[in-house]
Structures are given as structure tokens and as C-alpha cells.
Design an enzyme around this catalytic site. Structure first.
Site, PDB file in Angstrom:
ATOM      1  N   THR A  10       0.829  -1.211   0.000  1.00  6.76           N
ATOM      2  CA  THR A  10       0.000   0.000   0.000  1.00  6.76           C
ATOM      3  C   THR A  10       0.866   1.267   0.000  1.00  6.76           C
ATOM      4  OG1 THR A  10      -1.542  -1.262   1.331  1.00  6.76           O
ATOM      5  CG2 THR A  10      -1.913   1.095   1.242  1.00  6.76           C
ATOM      6  N   LYS A  99       6.894   1.822  11.638  1.00  7.30           N
ATOM      7  CA  LYS A  99       7.024   2.225  13.056  1.00  7.30           C
ATOM      8  C   LYS A  99       7.572   1.109  13.931  1.00  7.30           C
ATOM      9  CE  LYS A  99       2.626   1.203  12.319  1.00  7.30           C
ATOM     10  NZ  LYS A  99       1.462   1.602  11.577  1.00  7.30           N
ATOM     11  N   GLY A 128       1.197   9.337   9.934  1.00  2.00           N
ATOM     12  CA  GLY A 128       1.047   9.281   8.468  1.00  2.00           C
ATOM     13  C   GLY A 128       1.552  10.546   7.804  1.00  2.00           C
ATOM     14  N   ILE A 130       1.047  13.653   8.645  1.00  2.00           N
ATOM     15  CA  ILE A 130       1.271  14.818   9.524  1.00  2.00           C
ATOM     16  C   ILE A 130       2.767  14.916   9.832  1.00  2.00           C
ATOM     17  CG2 ILE A 130       0.705  15.895  11.742  1.00  2.00           C
ATOM     18  CD1 ILE A 130      -1.749  14.000  11.887  1.00  2.00           C
ATOM     19  N   GLY A 181     -11.939  -1.814   5.056  1.00  2.00           N
ATOM     20  CA  GLY A 181     -10.484  -1.826   4.853  1.00  2.00           C
ATOM     21  C   GLY A 181      -9.737  -0.943   5.842  1.00  2.00           C
ATOM     22  N   GLU A 184      -7.455  -4.185  10.021  1.00  2.00           N
ATOM     23  CA  GLU A 184      -6.891  -5.379   9.385  1.00  2.00           C
ATOM     24  C   GLU A 184      -7.610  -6.632   9.849  1.00  2.00           C
ATOM     25  OE1 GLU A 184      -2.641  -5.487   9.425  1.00  2.00           O
ATOM     26  OE2 GLU A 184      -2.570  -3.297   9.473  1.00  2.00           O
ATOM     27  N   ASP A 195      -0.041  -0.342  18.317  1.00  2.00           N
ATOM     28  CA  ASP A 195       0.379   0.574  17.249  1.00  2.00           C
ATOM     29  C   ASP A 195       0.584   1.987  17.831  1.00  2.00           C
ATOM     30  OD1 ASP A 195       0.352   1.286  14.156  1.00  2.00           O
ATOM     31  OD2 ASP A 195      -0.998   2.709  15.118  1.00  2.00           O
ATOM     32  N   LYS A 199       4.093   4.420  18.456  1.00  2.00           N
ATOM     33  CA  LYS A 199       4.183   5.804  17.970  1.00  2.00           C
ATOM     34  C   LYS A 199       4.545   6.766  19.115  1.00  2.00           C
ATOM     35  CE  LYS A 199       1.089   4.912  14.077  1.00  2.00           C
ATOM     36  NZ  LYS A 199      -0.311   4.792  13.661  1.00  2.00           N
ATOM     37  N   GLY A 296      -2.989   5.597   5.407  1.00  2.00           N
ATOM     38  CA  GLY A 296      -3.399   5.502   4.004  1.00  2.00           C
ATOM     39  C   GLY A 296      -2.218   5.662   3.074  1.00  2.00           C
TER      40      GLY A 296
HETATM   41  N1  HSE Z   1      -3.066   0.909  11.571  1.00  2.00           N
HETATM   42  C1  HSE Z   1      -2.594   2.267  11.625  1.00  2.00           C
HETATM   43  C2  HSE Z   1      -3.757   3.191  11.964  1.00  2.00           C
HETATM   44  C3  HSE Z   1      -1.976   2.623  10.303  1.00  2.00           C
HETATM   45  O1  HSE Z   1      -4.912   2.753  11.948  1.00  2.00           O
HETATM   46  O2  HSE Z   1      -3.544   4.360  12.291  1.00  2.00           O
HETATM   47  C4  HSE Z   1      -1.127   3.861  10.322  1.00  2.00           C
HETATM   48  O3  HSE Z   1       0.001   3.733  11.113  1.00  2.00           O
END
Ligand code: HSE
Length: 374
Positions: A10, A99, A128, A130, A181, A184, A195, A199, A296
């Protein structure tokens, strides 16, 4: 200047598209043309023009002295670690969106990049599109960063927003997010907060100049949020948000990821759907918030290409900043004080401000669920 992309998924395909569609504007900013020479992937893409650039062995890129810029968009720690390490040692600049790799190996890669007079950049790994990493490393540099509160996971923010808007349960909204989508098939990293934890570990490491491991601070996701919690928040003019939080105290840090009840007075209240926002408080600056598309293909690719442009402008020059491998001192999370929303049976209320360990050994011990207030 020749570039290579490792991982044509992606984000990697988004990077190829940005390089091609914005070639002229990129040339103007990079002061050189950036031409994609190789794409490393295990797959072939018959019928796609990218196929002529596909290679299956990363050593083809390592051994080509023409390639000065390498993008890593494979995800995961291995084999990304081995490939990135080899690229830096071969004198190539690397930009990544990964990350997991940055959180685990950022400090090491920065040292390797310095030794080899190249750059390792990772703007796309948090928020992303930003440009929050550049803000911390290059903009808010005359300040002590006192706190960072971020909505840094688009999937969970979409789910919490949908639960509030449509009055649906966690399980229903997860299915919907998967069919759209956003989430996941295995949603664990997003819904359990891992996640977001990676970060905020990266952002705190950069603010502190030393390593923060996400395994060392508490992380709670959104799986325990029920309709009753969302309804209480709504009735009381608040929203439930998954917040990645850092608060500095002296030379040490409180770091955690957890759902919080956010009131209308907070700028984070208005951040809904898949959008991300990061609220940074500096001791001189006060509050500043950075808002935008946090995930994205193209928003993330835009941040990766921004790093490539920066690297193209600094070929043969390591741009230094501090991220030492020694660990930051993290404070005992039970020493932090909050107000709490408490649910027991059908009764819900909000407590006064109290230390976490007092709350956990009292009311927090035998309630059905609680959420901290921001
Ligand atoms: N799975 C992450 C989110 C993707 O939903 O923010 C971007 O890091």
C-alpha cells in the site's frame, strides 16, 4: 538521483505514484531529479509498468552505487532490519514508514547512518502525512516539551467515532471497519493499543533524545469499551478517545496509551473518524496541535517522499540529531493522578482527582469498568 523502494504494498506503491506524478515539483525541491530505479518485492507484477523495475534480491540495490536513496515500506522488524542496515552501510540514505522498525531500532540506525555519513529518516512512521517528527526535531527546539497527547491510530478513532454516532457495539463496528479496509483481518495491534504505543514511544524518544521502549509503559486498547461508556460520555458532553500520552516531570516521563474521556474544551475532542491529531505542549510555546490524515497510501507516501527530498538535499552530509540508545527514566504510572469515570452495574459517575494507586486500591478495584479523564 536514483532511488529504490523496498516493499511494493500500500505505502510503497503510493511512494512510486508520488514520485511519478509530482516529479517536477519534487525536482524543484530536491534540486535534482529523483528517478525510481528498483522496486524490491517477493512478487512480480505482470502487466504493471513497475514490473520492469522489480528485483527480488536486496543485494542488487546494495551493490548499485548509483542508488543513493532507499525507501523501506515492507513493515515488520525482519527482514527490514537486515536490509536497512545493509543500505546504510553501503552509503545509501534510507526513508521508512515502518514504526515497528523505528521503535525497535531507531537509535541504532541513527548511529549507523552517522558512521556512514548518510541519513535515516522516518517521518511517515508516526501520524502518516502529519509532519510531527519534523516539528519535534526541527521546530519546537527552543522549548522544553512538557507533554504530548496524540490520537495516533486512525482505525480505533474511526471505531470509537462510529460507536458514538451509530450507537453500535465494539464487535459490530470492528466488522464494519474490517469490511471498509480500515481495520486489518488481525486487528490486535490497533485495537489493543500496540500501534499507538510504538508511535508515542518514538515521539517520546525524540523529545527526550533517549530510548523509550513501548514494553516499559502501560498500554490499554479499546476492547473493553461498551455502549454504556459511550452513552455516558455523550450525555455528559464528552467523547471516548484512544490517547497516546506523554507527560514530562523533571527529567523523567509518564507514558501510557489508554482510552480517555475527552471534554469539549480539549482540541482533541473534534478529531473524529480516521483522522489523527497530536497536541504538543512546550514550556514557552504553550499548546499547538497538528491534525491530518494519519494513515493511508498517499498521505503516508507524501511523508516518505518529503524525507527523500530532504535526503536528496543532504547527500554526503549526515544531518545529526540526538536519539541515544540509553533508556529514558519512566515514572511509576500509579503515581499519576486523574479523575475517573466509573461504571458499576448500571451506575456510572465521575470521581474527584486522585492518585492512580489510591483509585486502584479503592473504587477502581471492584467496579466493572473505568476510564481516565483527560
Ligand atoms: N493501523 C494504523 C492506523 C496505520 O490505523 O492508524 C497507520 O500507522
Amino acid at each position: 538521483m536514483k532511488a529504490a523502494i523496498m516493499g511494493y504494498g500500500t505505502i510503497g506503491s503510493g511512494v512510486a505514484r508520488v514520485l511519478s506524478e509530482n516529479r517536477d515539483i519534487i525536482k524543484a525541491h530536491a534540486l535534482d531529479d529523483i528517478e525510481l530505479k528498483y522496486v524490491l518485492d517477493v512478487r512480480d507484477f505482470p502487466g504493471d509498468p513497475i514490473n520492469e523495475k522489480i528485483v527480488h534480491d536486496y543485494k542488487v540495490i546494495v551493490d548499485d552505487p548509483e542508488v543513493k536513496l532507499v525507501v523501506e515500506t515492507m513493515g515488520g522488524v525482519e527482514p527490514a532490519y537486515t536490509f536497512v542496515d545493509a543500505m546504510l552501510r553501503a552509503g545509501k540514505n534510507v526513508a521508512t514508514s515502518n514504526k515497528a522498525l523505528v521503535a525497535a531500532k531507531g537509535a541504532e540506525f541513527i548511529a549507523t547512518a552517522k558512521e556512514n555519513n548518510v541519513n535515516f529518516m522516518f517521518e511517515a512512521s508516526v501520524g502518516g502525512g502529519i509532519p510531527i517528527i519534523r516539528v519535534i526535531l526541527k521546530c519546537v527546539t527552543g522549548d522544553e516539551i512538557e507533554s504530548i497527547y496524540g490520537i495516533v491510530n486512525g482505525t480505533t478513532n474511526y471505531m470509537l467515532s462510529a460507536m458514538a454516532e451509530k450507537d453500535v457495539s465494539f464487535d459490530e463496528v470492528l466488522k464494519e471497519a474490517q469490511s471498509l479496509g480500515y481495520a486489518e483481518k488481525d486487528p490486535t495491534a490497533d485495537v489493543e493499543g500496540f500501534d499507538a504505543a510504538r508511535k508515542i514511544a518514538i515521539l517520546t524518544s525524540l523529545a527526550a533524545g533517549r530510548q523509550v521502549d513501548f514494553e516499559d509503559f502501560p498500554t490499554e486498547g479499546i476492547t473493553k469499551i461498551e455502549k454504556a461508556d459511550i452513552a455516558f460520555a455523550k450525555e455528559n458532553g464528552m467523547k471516548v478517545k484512544l490517547i497516546a500520552a506523554m507527560d514530562k516531570s523533571g527529567d523523567s516521563y509518564f507514558v501510557r496509551v489508554a482510552p480517555f474521556l475527552v471534554s469539549k474544551e480539549s482540541p482533541l475532542f473534534a478529531v473524529d473518524g480516521v483522522m489523527n491529531a497530536i497536541l504538543v505542549r512546550g514550556n514557552m510555546l504553550g499548546d499547538s496541535m497538528y491534525y491530518g490524515s494519519g494513515a493511508g497510501s498517499l498521505p503516508t507516501a507524501s511523508a516518505v517522499v518529503g524525507d527523500l527530498v530532504e535526503e536528496a538535499r543532504h547527500v554526503n552530509k549526515h544531518v545529526d540529531f540526538t536519539w541515544e540508545p540509553s533508556k529514558v527514566k519512566l515514572l511509576d504510572p500509579d503515581e499519576q493522578s486523574f479523575r475517573y469515570y466509573v461504571r458499576k452495574g448500571t451506575e456510572c459517575h465521575i470521581t474527584g482527582m486522585m492518585k492512580e494507586h489510591d483509585f486502584l486500591s479503592g473504587e477502581g478495584k471492584d467496579c466493572d469498568h473505568f476510564i481516565r479523564l483527560l
